[in-house]
Design a protein around this motif. Structure first.
Motif, short mmCIF file in Angstrom:
data_model
loop_
_atom_site.label_atom_id
_atom_site.label_comp_id
_atom_site.label_asym_id
_atom_site.label_seq_id
_atom_site.Cartn_x
_atom_site.Cartn_y
_atom_site.Cartn_z
N ILE A 1 188.71 46.67 45.85
CA ILE A 1 189.81 45.97 46.49
C ILE A 1 189.69 44.49 46.12
O ILE A 1 188.61 43.90 46.22
CB ILE A 1 189.78 46.12 48.02
N VAL B 1 191.99 41.00 46.96
CA VAL B 1 193.13 40.47 47.68
C VAL B 1 193.16 38.96 47.47
O VAL B 1 192.14 38.30 47.63
CB VAL B 1 193.02 40.78 49.20
N LEU C 1 195.00 35.62 48.90
CA LEU C 1 195.77 35.15 50.06
C LEU C 1 195.90 33.63 50.00
O LEU C 1 195.08 32.96 49.38
CB LEU C 1 195.04 35.52 51.36
N ILE D 1 192.72 42.19 55.66
CA ILE D 1 191.40 42.74 55.34
C ILE D 1 190.39 42.17 56.33
O ILE D 1 190.42 40.98 56.66
CB ILE D 1 191.01 42.45 53.88
N PRO E 1 190.35 47.41 54.89
CA PRO E 1 191.72 46.98 55.17
C PRO E 1 192.08 47.05 56.66
O PRO E 1 191.58 47.90 57.39
CB PRO E 1 192.58 47.97 54.38
N ILE F 1 197.70 39.35 55.27
CA ILE F 1 198.20 39.10 53.92
C ILE F 1 198.89 37.75 53.76
O ILE F 1 199.06 37.29 52.64
CB ILE F 1 199.12 40.23 53.42
#
Length: 124
Positions: free
Chosen positions: A59, A61, A63, A82, A88, A111
């Protein structure tokens, strides 16, 4: 639920790169879990028929490192952030469909870059 499965090699990082907070995870929890999917012979199956298994996956991410409020509130569905465990976080409804509320310890990021906090009001 029967069983206790330890997850080894947990990987989770948070880095700020310019105006972006980059989070990477292997999606494994840093603590033991039960066995998934739950066996139909297990008493827990009466309330949780989750057919999914827990497995390592990558994963990543990205942001906002400096989040801002939206002009108007709106609902986000599905995975909305997360957790600091690298797992998540899903929308604002708990399993029975009630609003999840409260703010205590930082447990993750949504997010839009804002922090997500635990279930207790300040001072409790």
């Amino acid at each position: 639920m029967r069983g206790s499965v330890p997850w080894r090699g947990h990987s989770f990082t948070v880095k700020v790169e310019g105006n972006t907070r980059v989070i990477t995870s292997d999606d494994l929890p840093p603590h033991p879990t039960g066995r998934f999917p739950i066996s139909p012979s297990d008493l827990a199956y009466r309330t949780d028929t989750n057919p999914n298994s827990i497995r390592r996956q990558h994963i990543r991410v990205a942001l906002p490192a400096h989040p801002t409020f939206a002009a108007r509130p709106h609902c986000a569905l599905g995975a909305v952030g997360i957790l600091l465990t690298g797992v998540p976080l899903f929308n604002a409804l708990d399993a029975p469909g009630r609003d999840a509320a409260g703010n205590s310890t930082l447990v993750g990021y949504t997010i839009d870059g804002f922090g997500t906090y635990g279930p207790y009001e300040h001072g409790k």
